[in-house]
Design a protein around this motif. Structure first.
Motif, PDB file in Angstrom:
ATOM      1  N   LEU A   1      -2.490 -10.854  -3.197  1.00 19.01           N
ATOM      2  CA  LEU A   1      -1.533 -10.026  -3.913  1.00 19.01           C
ATOM      3  C   LEU A   1      -1.855  -8.574  -3.603  1.00 19.01           C
ATOM      4  CD1 LEU A   1      -2.429  -9.720  -7.680  1.00 19.01           C
ATOM      5  CD2 LEU A   1      -3.912 -10.893  -6.082  1.00 19.01           C
ATOM      6  N   PRO A   2      -0.850  -7.688  -3.668  1.00 27.23           N
ATOM      7  CA  PRO A   2      -1.119  -6.277  -3.415  1.00 27.23           C
ATOM      8  C   PRO A   2      -1.769  -5.637  -4.639  1.00 27.23           C
ATOM      9  CG  PRO A   2       1.189  -6.590  -3.961  1.00 27.23           C
ATOM     10  CD  PRO A   2       0.567  -7.966  -3.917  1.00 27.23           C
ATOM     11  N   LEU A   3      -2.738  -4.767  -4.415  1.00 26.56           N
ATOM     12  CA  LEU A   3      -3.435  -4.095  -5.512  1.00 26.56           C
ATOM     13  C   LEU A   3      -3.368  -2.585  -5.311  1.00 26.56           C
ATOM     14  CD1 LEU A   3      -6.615  -6.362  -5.763  1.00 26.56           C
ATOM     15  CD2 LEU A   3      -4.730  -6.268  -7.400  1.00 26.56           C
ATOM     16  N   PRO A   4      -2.242  -1.960  -5.675  1.00 24.91           N
ATOM     17  CA  PRO A   4      -2.171  -0.494  -5.607  1.00 24.91           C
ATOM     18  C   PRO A   4      -3.268   0.118  -6.468  1.00 24.91           C
ATOM     19  CG  PRO A   4      -0.016  -1.455  -6.057  1.00 24.91           C
ATOM     20  CD  PRO A   4      -1.014  -2.555  -6.202  1.00 24.91           C
ATOM     21  N   PHE A   5      -3.762   1.270  -6.069  1.00 23.31           N
ATOM     22  CA  PHE A   5      -4.926   1.847  -6.730  1.00 23.31           C
ATOM     23  C   PHE A   5      -4.720   2.020  -8.233  1.00 23.31           C
ATOM     24  CE2 PHE A   5      -7.389   5.559  -8.156  1.00 23.31           C
ATOM     25  CZ  PHE A   5      -8.661   5.044  -7.960  1.00 23.31           C
ATOM     26  N   GLN A   6      -3.562   2.535  -8.650  1.00 22.03           N
ATOM     27  CA  GLN A   6      -3.346   2.788 -10.080  1.00 22.03           C
ATOM     28  C   GLN A   6      -3.358   1.504 -10.894  1.00 22.03           C
ATOM     29  OE1 GLN A   6      -3.457   5.693 -11.560  1.00 22.03           O
ATOM     30  NE2 GLN A   6      -3.767   6.643  -9.556  1.00 22.03           N
TER      31      GLN A   6
ATOM     32  N   LYS B   1     -19.199  -1.597  -5.003  1.00 22.81           N
ATOM     33  CA  LYS B   1     -18.217  -0.539  -5.171  1.00 22.81           C
ATOM     34  C   LYS B   1     -17.188  -0.546  -4.040  1.00 22.81           C
ATOM     35  CE  LYS B   1     -20.785   2.669  -8.087  1.00 22.81           C
ATOM     36  NZ  LYS B   1     -21.263   4.057  -8.275  1.00 22.81           N
ATOM     37  N   VAL B   2     -15.950  -0.227  -4.426  1.00 20.40           N
ATOM     38  CA  VAL B   2     -14.824  -0.186  -3.507  1.00 20.40           C
ATOM     39  C   VAL B   2     -14.458   1.279  -3.262  1.00 20.40           C
ATOM     40  CG1 VAL B   2     -12.399  -0.865  -3.229  1.00 20.40           C
ATOM     41  CG2 VAL B   2     -14.007  -2.407  -4.373  1.00 20.40           C
ATOM     42  N   THR B   3     -13.971   1.608  -2.071  1.00 17.39           N
ATOM     43  CA  THR B   3     -13.562   2.980  -1.790  1.00 17.39           C
ATOM     44  C   THR B   3     -12.590   3.459  -2.867  1.00 17.39           C
ATOM     45  OG1 THR B   3     -11.864   2.106  -0.282  1.00 17.39           O
ATOM     46  CG2 THR B   3     -13.922   2.900   0.696  1.00 17.39           C
ATOM     47  N   PRO B   4     -12.692   4.738  -3.256  1.00 17.70           N
ATOM     48  CA  PRO B   4     -11.898   5.243  -4.389  1.00 17.70           C
ATOM     49  C   PRO B   4     -10.393   5.235  -4.170  1.00 17.70           C
ATOM     50  CG  PRO B   4     -13.039   7.029  -3.261  1.00 17.70           C
ATOM     51  CD  PRO B   4     -13.586   5.753  -2.700  1.00 17.70           C
ATOM     52  N   SER B   5      -9.954   5.025  -2.943  1.00 17.94           N
ATOM     53  CA  SER B   5      -8.521   4.882  -2.649  1.00 17.94           C
ATOM     54  C   SER B   5      -8.385   3.990  -1.420  1.00 17.94           C
ATOM     55  CB  SER B   5      -7.873   6.248  -2.396  1.00 17.94           C
ATOM     56  OG  SER B   5      -8.484   6.889  -1.300  1.00 17.94           O
ATOM     57  N   PRO B   6      -7.226   3.390  -1.205  1.00 19.66           N
ATOM     58  CA  PRO B   6      -7.067   2.507  -0.046  1.00 19.66           C
ATOM     59  C   PRO B   6      -7.233   3.260   1.278  1.00 19.66           C
ATOM     60  CG  PRO B   6      -5.262   2.214  -1.626  1.00 19.66           C
ATOM     61  CD  PRO B   6      -6.004   3.439  -2.034  1.00 19.66           C
ATOM     62  N   ILE B   7      -7.858   2.623   2.227  1.00 16.53           N
ATOM     63  CA  ILE B   7      -7.920   3.171   3.582  1.00 16.53           C
ATOM     64  C   ILE B   7      -6.545   3.065   4.227  1.00 16.53           C
ATOM     65  CG2 ILE B   7      -8.971   2.901   5.873  1.00 16.53           C
ATOM     66  CD1 ILE B   7     -11.381   1.625   4.455  1.00 16.53           C
ATOM     67  N   TYR B   8      -5.846   1.960   3.874  1.00 25.31           N
ATOM     68  CA  TYR B   8      -4.495   1.741   4.386  1.00 25.31           C
ATOM     69  C   TYR B   8      -3.638   1.200   3.252  1.00 25.31           C
ATOM     70  CZ  TYR B   8      -0.608  -0.140   7.120  1.00 25.31           C
ATOM     71  OH  TYR B   8       0.640  -0.409   7.617  1.00 25.31           O
ATOM     72  N   ASP B   9      -2.411   1.704   3.163  1.00 28.23           N
ATOM     73  CA  ASP B   9      -1.507   1.246   2.102  1.00 28.23           C
ATOM     74  C   ASP B   9      -0.073   1.505   2.529  1.00 28.23           C
ATOM     75  OD1 ASP B   9      -0.027   0.691  -0.134  1.00 28.23           O
ATOM     76  OD2 ASP B   9      -0.966   2.188  -1.427  1.00 28.23           O
ATOM     77  N   ASP B  10       0.655   0.429   2.817  1.00 32.04           N
ATOM     78  CA  ASP B  10       2.075   0.592   3.122  1.00 32.04           C
ATOM     79  C   ASP B  10       2.944  -0.123   2.095  1.00 32.04           C
ATOM     80  OD1 ASP B  10       1.848  -2.082   3.739  1.00 32.04           O
ATOM     81  OD2 ASP B  10       3.042  -1.952   5.579  1.00 32.04           O
ATOM     82  N   GLY B  11       2.330  -0.503   0.969  1.00 28.16           N
ATOM     83  CA  GLY B  11       3.072  -1.149  -0.105  1.00 28.16           C
ATOM     84  C   GLY B  11       2.955  -2.656  -0.115  1.00 28.16           C
ATOM     85  N   ILE B  12       2.820  -3.277   1.053  1.00 24.64           N
ATOM     86  CA  ILE B  12       2.689  -4.738   1.103  1.00 24.64           C
ATOM     87  C   ILE B  12       1.308  -5.178   1.581  1.00 24.64           C
ATOM     88  CG2 ILE B  12       5.157  -5.167   1.391  1.00 24.64           C
ATOM     89  CD1 ILE B  12       4.635  -5.605   4.366  1.00 24.64           C
ATOM     90  N   LEU B  13       0.654  -4.349   2.379  1.00 21.65           N
ATOM     91  CA  LEU B  13      -0.711  -4.618   2.820  1.00 21.65           C
ATOM     92  C   LEU B  13      -1.578  -3.418   2.469  1.00 21.65           C
ATOM     93  CD1 LEU B  13      -2.784  -6.393   4.332  1.00 21.65           C
ATOM     94  CD2 LEU B  13      -2.111  -5.207   6.432  1.00 21.65           C
ATOM     95  N   LEU B  14      -2.646  -3.678   1.722  1.00 25.63           N
ATOM     96  CA  LEU B  14      -3.571  -2.620   1.337  1.00 25.63           C
ATOM     97  C   LEU B  14      -4.968  -2.995   1.801  1.00 25.63           C
ATOM     98  CD1 LEU B  14      -1.441  -3.081  -1.296  1.00 25.63           C
ATOM     99  CD2 LEU B  14      -2.550  -0.948  -1.949  1.00 25.63           C
ATOM    100  N   VAL B  15      -5.728  -1.997   2.255  1.00 27.83           N
ATOM    101  CA  VAL B  15      -7.088  -2.235   2.720  1.00 27.83           C
ATOM    102  C   VAL B  15      -8.019  -1.244   2.028  1.00 27.83           C
ATOM    103  CG1 VAL B  15      -8.647  -2.390   4.685  1.00 27.83           C
ATOM    104  CG2 VAL B  15      -6.209  -2.965   4.973  1.00 27.83           C
TER     105      VAL B  15
ATOM    106  N   GLN C   1       1.936 -16.994   5.606  1.00 25.63           N
ATOM    107  CA  GLN C   1       2.705 -17.496   4.473  1.00 25.63           C
ATOM    108  C   GLN C   1       2.638 -16.553   3.280  1.00 25.63           C
ATOM    109  OE1 GLN C   1       4.676 -20.139   4.599  1.00 25.63           O
ATOM    110  NE2 GLN C   1       4.085 -20.454   6.731  1.00 25.63           N
ATOM    111  N   SER C   2       2.144 -15.335   3.502  1.00 22.65           N
ATOM    112  CA  SER C   2       1.965 -14.414   2.382  1.00 22.65           C
ATOM    113  C   SER C   2       2.809 -13.163   2.572  1.00 22.65           C
ATOM    114  CB  SER C   2       0.486 -14.021   2.260  1.00 22.65           C
ATOM    115  OG  SER C   2       0.305 -13.083   1.214  1.00 22.65           O
ATOM    116  N   PRO C   3       3.593 -12.791   1.558  1.00 18.76           N
ATOM    117  CA  PRO C   3       4.429 -11.592   1.688  1.00 18.76           C
ATOM    118  C   PRO C   3       3.656 -10.302   1.471  1.00 18.76           C
ATOM    119  CG  PRO C   3       4.745 -12.565  -0.460  1.00 18.76           C
ATOM    120  CD  PRO C   3       3.817 -13.489   0.288  1.00 18.76           C
ATOM    121  N   SER C   4       2.441 -10.380   0.921  1.00 19.18           N
ATOM    122  CA  SER C   4       1.640  -9.189   0.659  1.00 19.18           C
ATOM    123  C   SER C   4       0.187  -9.602   0.470  1.00 19.18           C
ATOM    124  CB  SER C   4       2.145  -8.455  -0.594  1.00 19.18           C
ATOM    125  OG  SER C   4       2.125  -9.315  -1.717  1.00 19.18           O
ATOM    126  N   ALA C   5      -0.721  -8.636   0.602  1.00 19.46           N
ATOM    127  CA  ALA C   5      -2.140  -8.952   0.466  1.00 19.46           C
ATOM    128  C   ALA C   5      -2.955  -7.678   0.326  1.00 19.46           C
ATOM    129  CB  ALA C   5      -2.639  -9.752   1.668  1.00 19.46           C
TER     130      ALA C   5
END
Length: 335
Positions: free
Chosen positions: A88-93, A130-144, A56-60
């Protein structure tokens, strides 16, 4: 009433895309990337639980504990795994701009993560991990993002505990003396439309474009999904939206300096927003902000909130906190 039904119909038709689930292919792609990055346990877990969780979630945004964390902890419960999925999606910037104390709603009902990054730090931390300094995966709708251990569901953020602001009206005037006269209101409307706050954007464009004084406004914006879920409870939808707008511009740094019990007025006469803290997290009429400073220009600041703002119980209303002589409540007439 006819116009209200039309408005509701518009909302349900316009916001159908927001209920679309993350595609299965995206989840499998993220799992493959996690395996390549050395997060094998979370990769397998993602393939098993992500699809039903995200239907039920469009992004995460997902926080992936390391293999060593899984080995040390053992088999985590489903609730603990839900605690690592943010809705919600959390892009690094954008992520790195979130201030300490910002609350991130998770898929573990009633539980949120808290940003604990201190301003001098370059690394991002959540619940003091601490979180990794950049996403391991990022396609705009799902970030890890990766983390080295599981989040603690019992973590409590220890933030400031200020006293109520004695004269917020003066603070507002002083903070906004340098506000220029550029026509920047449309920028806020456009940002809201493209960021999941289209209902709030439509209201601001239609109702408040002529009401902003030189002190600007603060918008506490519930997402479109929250609006759809709750607006049917209100017969007068303009009042529903006006309760989410304060007739003064307060960025996040201003709000965190207000103490517990500070009361803010809104554009809805008689409706006020009470500031409190829970575990150090800033709360507005029982609703936390999960995206501080989502938008900020010279006239408007927008803070994303996790639900719609409603009237508090009598025990926590402004009449119980302050007397008539108190100067802690804004008077919209001053603007």
């Amino acid at each position: 009433m006819a116009s209200f039904r039309f408005f509701l119909s518009f909302l349900f038709i316009f916001f159908i895309p927001f209920s679309t689930a993350i595609p299965r292919e995206v989840i499998y792609d993220a799992a493959d990337v996690l395996t390549d990055a050395g997060y094998v346990s979370m990769s397998l877990t993602l393939e098993i639980i992500a699809e039903p969780l995200l239907e039920q979630s469009p992004s995460a945004t997902v926080f992936a504990p390391s293999d060593s964390a899984f080995k040390k902890y053992g088999q985590p419960s489903l609730d603990l795994l839900r605690f690592h999925f943010v809705m919600l999606p959390l892009p690094f910037q954008s992520f790195r701009r979130l201030p300490a104390g910002a609350k991130l709603p998770t898929m573990f009902t009633g539980q949120s993560l808290t940003v604990t990054t201190s301003p001098p730090d370059h690394a991002i931390s959540i619940n003091n991990i601490k979180v990794t300094p950049s996403p391991i995966y990022d396609d705009g709708i799902l970030l890890v993002y990766g983390i080295d251990r599981f989040f603690d569901t019992g973590y409590e953020y220890r933030g400031p505990n200020q006293r109520p602001n004695s004269n917020p009206i003066s603070s507002c005037t002083a903070m906004n003396r340098t506000m220029n006269s550029s026509n920047s209101f449309d920028q806020a409307v456009e940002m809201l439309k493209t960021s999941g706050y289209s209902a709030m954007a439509s209201f601001l464009g239609m109702q408040l474009s002529g009401d902003i004084s030189r002190n600007g406004i603060t918008v506490f914006a519930p997402t479109d999904v929250n609006v759809i879920n709750r607006i049917v409870e209100f017969q007068d939808y303009p009042s529903f939206f006006r309760r989410h707008v304060v007739p003064c511009k307060f960025v996040w740094d201003d709000l965190v300096n207000f103490g517990d019990g500070t009361v803010l007025p809104t554009f809805l006469e008689g409706f006020t927003i009470n500031i409190s803290r829970s575990g150090g997290v800033l709360i507005f009429n029982t609703v936390p902000v999960f995206f501080p400073n989502a938008f900020d220009n010279d006239r408007v600041v927008v803070h994303g909130v996790s639900d719609v703002l409603t009237v508090q119980d009598e025990a926590t209303t402004s009449s119980d906190v302050f007397s008539e002589d108190d100067q802690n409540v804004f008077d919209p007439g001053e603007f």
